[in-house]
Design a protein around this motif. Structure first.
Motif, PDB file in Angstrom:
ATOM      1  N   ARG A  92      48.398  45.401  30.093  1.00  0.00           N
ATOM      2  CA  ARG A  92      48.907  45.739  31.418  1.00  0.00           C
ATOM      3  C   ARG A  92      48.097  45.021  32.506  1.00  0.00           C
ATOM      4  NH1 ARG A  92      53.021  46.238  33.741  1.00  0.00           N
ATOM      5  NH2 ARG A  92      53.745  47.709  32.156  1.00  0.00           N
ATOM      6  N   LEU A  93      46.778  45.030  32.383  1.00  0.00           N
ATOM      7  CA  LEU A  93      45.949  44.356  33.374  1.00  0.00           C
ATOM      8  C   LEU A  93      46.248  42.858  33.396  1.00  0.00           C
ATOM      9  CD1 LEU A  93      42.245  44.866  34.160  1.00  0.00           C
ATOM     10  CD2 LEU A  93      43.007  42.583  33.549  1.00  0.00           C
ATOM     11  N   LEU A  94      46.351  42.233  32.228  1.00  0.00           N
ATOM     12  CA  LEU A  94      46.583  40.795  32.162  1.00  0.00           C
ATOM     13  C   LEU A  94      47.983  40.424  32.640  1.00  0.00           C
ATOM     14  CD1 LEU A  94      44.876  40.131  28.722  1.00  0.00           C
ATOM     15  CD2 LEU A  94      43.979  39.554  30.987  1.00  0.00           C
ATOM     16  N   ALA A  95      48.915  41.367  32.571  1.00  0.00           N
ATOM     17  CA  ALA A  95      50.267  41.108  33.047  1.00  0.00           C
ATOM     18  C   ALA A  95      50.356  41.186  34.570  1.00  0.00           C
ATOM     19  CB  ALA A  95      51.250  42.095  32.418  1.00  0.00           C
ATOM     20  N   ASP A  96      49.628  42.121  35.168  1.00  0.00           N
ATOM     21  CA  ASP A  96      49.794  42.396  36.595  1.00  0.00           C
ATOM     22  C   ASP A  96      48.701  41.843  37.496  1.00  0.00           C
ATOM     23  OD1 ASP A  96      52.176  43.694  36.197  1.00  0.00           O
ATOM     24  OD2 ASP A  96      51.273  45.687  36.052  1.00  0.00           O
ATOM     25  N   ALA A  97      47.541  41.537  36.943  1.00  0.00           N
ATOM     26  CA  ALA A  97      46.416  41.110  37.778  1.00  0.00           C
ATOM     27  C   ALA A  97      46.651  39.725  38.355  1.00  0.00           C
ATOM     28  CB  ALA A  97      45.121  41.125  36.962  1.00  0.00           C
ATOM     29  N   SER A  98      45.975  39.449  39.465  1.00  0.00           N
ATOM     30  CA  SER A  98      46.018  38.109  40.042  1.00  0.00           C
ATOM     31  C   SER A  98      45.268  37.150  39.127  1.00  0.00           C
ATOM     32  CB  SER A  98      45.365  38.112  41.431  1.00  0.00           C
ATOM     33  OG  SER A  98      43.971  38.378  41.310  1.00  0.00           O
ATOM     34  N   TYR A  99      45.521  35.865  39.315  1.00  0.00           N
ATOM     35  CA  TYR A  99      44.840  34.865  38.491  1.00  0.00           C
ATOM     36  C   TYR A  99      43.329  34.927  38.699  1.00  0.00           C
ATOM     37  CZ  TYR A  99      43.508  30.286  36.631  1.00  0.00           C
ATOM     38  OH  TYR A  99      42.911  29.277  35.916  1.00  0.00           O
ATOM     39  N   GLU A 100      42.890  35.158  39.925  1.00  0.00           N
ATOM     40  CA  GLU A 100      41.462  35.250  40.214  1.00  0.00           C
ATOM     41  C   GLU A 100      40.830  36.410  39.461  1.00  0.00           C
ATOM     42  OE1 GLU A 100      43.854  34.885  42.434  1.00  0.00           O
ATOM     43  OE2 GLU A 100      43.441  32.787  42.981  1.00  0.00           O
ATOM     44  N   GLU A 101      41.541  37.539  39.388  1.00  0.00           N
ATOM     45  CA  GLU A 101      40.990  38.690  38.658  1.00  0.00           C
ATOM     46  C   GLU A 101      40.955  38.415  37.160  1.00  0.00           C
ATOM     47  OE1 GLU A 101      41.534  43.527  38.135  1.00  0.00           O
ATOM     48  OE2 GLU A 101      42.922  42.407  39.421  1.00  0.00           O
ATOM     49  N   VAL A 102      41.980  37.760  36.651  1.00  0.00           N
ATOM     50  CA  VAL A 102      41.989  37.400  35.227  1.00  0.00           C
ATOM     51  C   VAL A 102      40.781  36.529  34.904  1.00  0.00           C
ATOM     52  CG1 VAL A 102      43.211  36.075  33.449  1.00  0.00           C
ATOM     53  CG2 VAL A 102      44.482  37.641  34.928  1.00  0.00           C
ATOM     54  N   LEU A 103      40.530  35.519  35.746  1.00  0.00           N
ATOM     55  CA  LEU A 103      39.376  34.651  35.531  1.00  0.00           C
ATOM     56  C   LEU A 103      38.075  35.447  35.565  1.00  0.00           C
ATOM     57  CD1 LEU A 103      40.121  31.423  37.628  1.00  0.00           C
ATOM     58  CD2 LEU A 103      39.925  31.594  35.152  1.00  0.00           C
ATOM     59  N   THR A 104      37.944  36.320  36.546  1.00  0.00           N
ATOM     60  CA  THR A 104      36.706  37.088  36.693  1.00  0.00           C
ATOM     61  C   THR A 104      36.473  38.014  35.507  1.00  0.00           C
ATOM     62  OG1 THR A 104      36.902  37.026  39.110  1.00  0.00           O
ATOM     63  CG2 THR A 104      35.473  38.721  38.164  1.00  0.00           C
ATOM     64  N   ARG A 105      37.519  38.725  35.102  1.00  0.00           N
ATOM     65  CA  ARG A 105      37.382  39.689  34.000  1.00  0.00           C
ATOM     66  C   ARG A 105      37.058  38.980  32.683  1.00  0.00           C
ATOM     67  NH1 ARG A 105      39.296  45.081  34.253  1.00  0.00           N
ATOM     68  NH2 ARG A 105      39.515  45.680  36.445  1.00  0.00           N
ATOM     69  N   LEU A 106      37.741  37.886  32.410  1.00  0.00           N
ATOM     70  CA  LEU A 106      37.603  37.253  31.096  1.00  0.00           C
ATOM     71  C   LEU A 106      36.362  36.378  30.981  1.00  0.00           C
ATOM     72  CD1 LEU A 106      41.302  36.362  30.199  1.00  0.00           C
ATOM     73  CD2 LEU A 106      39.937  38.335  29.505  1.00  0.00           C
ATOM     74  N   THR A 107      35.981  35.689  32.044  1.00  0.00           N
ATOM     75  CA  THR A 107      34.767  34.881  31.956  1.00  0.00           C
ATOM     76  C   THR A 107      33.514  35.751  31.891  1.00  0.00           C
ATOM     77  OG1 THR A 107      34.783  34.618  34.370  1.00  0.00           O
ATOM     78  CG2 THR A 107      35.716  32.818  33.063  1.00  0.00           C
ATOM     79  N   ALA A 108      33.644  37.039  32.191  1.00  0.00           N
ATOM     80  CA  ALA A 108      32.522  37.968  32.041  1.00  0.00           C
ATOM     81  C   ALA A 108      32.320  38.377  30.588  1.00  0.00           C
ATOM     82  CB  ALA A 108      32.743  39.213  32.905  1.00  0.00           C
ATOM     83  N   VAL A 109      33.277  38.052  29.720  1.00  0.00           N
ATOM     84  CA  VAL A 109      33.182  38.382  28.303  1.00  0.00           C
ATOM     85  C   VAL A 109      32.399  37.284  27.590  1.00  0.00           C
ATOM     86  CG1 VAL A 109      34.481  38.848  26.189  1.00  0.00           C
ATOM     87  CG2 VAL A 109      35.381  39.603  28.403  1.00  0.00           C
ATOM     88  N   ARG A 110      31.441  37.647  26.770  1.00  0.00           N
ATOM     89  CA  ARG A 110      30.660  36.663  26.032  1.00  0.00           C
ATOM     90  C   ARG A 110      31.583  35.852  25.111  1.00  0.00           C
ATOM     91  NH1 ARG A 110      26.757  38.851  22.295  1.00  0.00           N
ATOM     92  NH2 ARG A 110      25.841  36.768  22.264  1.00  0.00           N
TER      93      ARG A 110
END
Length: 392
Positions: free
Chosen positions: A286-304
């Motif tokens: 749900r988050l990956l479907a609705d989030a902005s591209y900037e939020e997707v980048l921020t959330r995922l690049t924080a993952v090791r």
């Protein structure tokens, strides 16, 4: 007394030893007077020079990241063709996720903009007149027309290379985001063939009979009621066995067992850490479907284990976001330089590093093609497969 015997002649051993070292400059063999001439080896040095025709270093291309959007395949199903999804017309938006996403734990289908209590209020009001004009059936056509309007030189590329990723059929493919991100980690620093083999073994760790729910059949003879399984039932059982594991399964799997599939220690830790993010709800379809591209980048690049390039490729190939552009991809950089008419065979930067175009130039040029920079990027990978002289 008889005179002493004459000394024996010198053996040529040193000369032979010196000869054996002639191929190495500064070789330690015979004495100085025996080694003539000095070992200069000019021919070898010229042979080692790469020259202008040297191939550029390997760079990620769509063929390398294809694994991100491919479903799990095991040895039993490797020979089957990928499932063809019928085109379904849905609302589309170049700035949103256009792929239907499968919830990794429940397989529930999630699409961007669908009603959900967690949807952002800022995204709720949609101008209906504008939203209904762009759908999954026509967004690729609109995007191609936009690219040609911005620069007519794009037309030969578009005519020569139809892009399936953003076609109606491509946008109908259901994507498991957990599987896609795991695939991105698996494929790092290995060949495409090796990545596929590791992914297959990884899936099989969780699809073997002792890891399933105890009711899968040996060779598909009988079901749990004792009745024979028909072909359709066997196919359904096989589909269940080859499904990518749930995050909850991976999160509780020992690292040593994950490594038995061919993962390095770090990759095994990265994959399990990613599974924990999905298990905790920090990441979700749900988050990956609705989030902005900037939020997707921020959330995922924080993952090791997920760097900028990996997330960019995931956003483009899995989420089917159409305004993604990777400044750090060497293949894109090379294609853009060729597109601008530069001789890429001569563009090698200082210190032996390949540099075809600066990031500032790439950002400026690609910005003209927004909001369809994903498509522009895909065509930059294709530039050298097309006669660029026809673009003048």
């Amino acid at each position: 007394m008889p005179p002493p015997p004459a000394p024996l002649p010198k053996r040529p051993a040193r000369k032979r030893k010196a000869t054996s070292d002639e191929g190495s400059p500064g070789g330690r063999g015979g004495s100085i007077e025996e080694v003539a001439p000095a070992p200069t080896t000019p021919n070898k040095r010229r042979a080692k020079a790469p020259g202008p025709a040297a191939a550029p270093p390997a760079t990620p291309t769509p063929s390398n990241v294809k694994l991100i959007a491919e479903p799990a395949v095991t040895a039993n199903s490797a020979a089957t063709m990928p499932k063809q999804h019928p085109a379904v017309s849905r609302l589309a938006d170049p700035n949103r996720t256009n792929a239907p996403l499968l919830s990794p734990e429940t397989s529930r289908l999630v699409t961007a903009g669908s009603s959900s209590p967690s949807s952002s209020p800022s995204k709720a009001p949609q101008p209906r007149a504008a939203a209904t004009t762009t759908t999954t059936a026509n967004i690729l056509e609109e995007a191609c027309a936009h690219l040609i309007r911005v620069d007519p030189r794009m037309k030969p590329l578009i005519d020569a290379h139809p892009c399936r990723i953003f076609s109606p059929e491509g946008l109908a493919e259901e994507i498991d985001p957990f599987e896609s991100l795991c695939s991105g980690i698996i494929s790092q620093q290995v060949s495409g063939a090796a990545a596929k083999a590791i992914k297959r073994r990884f899936v099989e760790l969780f699809s073997s009979p002792h890891d399933d729910d105890g009711h899968h059949q040996r060779e598909g003879d009988e079901n749990r009621d004792g009745n024979a399984i028909d072909d359709d039932g066997a196919a359904a059982a096989e589909k269940k066995k080859t499904r990518f594991p749930h995050p909850s399964q991976v999160a509780t799997c020992p690292i040593d067992r994950l490594r038995s599939a061919g993962l390095s220690q770090r990759k095994a830790e990265y994959v399990r850490g990613l599974a924990e993010k999905f298990g905790s709800g920090e990441l979700s379809a749900r988050l990956l479907a609705d989030a902005s591209y900037e939020e997707v980048l921020t959330r995922l690049t924080a993952v090791r284990g997920l760097g900028q390039w990996s997330v960019e490729m995931f956003a483009c190939f899995a989420l089917k976001r159409m305004d993604v552009f990777s400044l750090g991809d060497l293949g894109v950089q090379r294609g853009m330089a060729a597109f601008m008419g530069r001789d890429v065979a001569k563009l090698k930067g200082k210190g032996g590093k390949w540099k075809y175009m600066s990031e500032a130039e790439m950002r400026e040029l690609s910005g003209r093609f927004a909001p369809y920079r994903s498509l522009f990027m895909w065509y930059m990978w294709r530039v050298e497969e097309t006669d660029v002289s026809t673009m003048e």
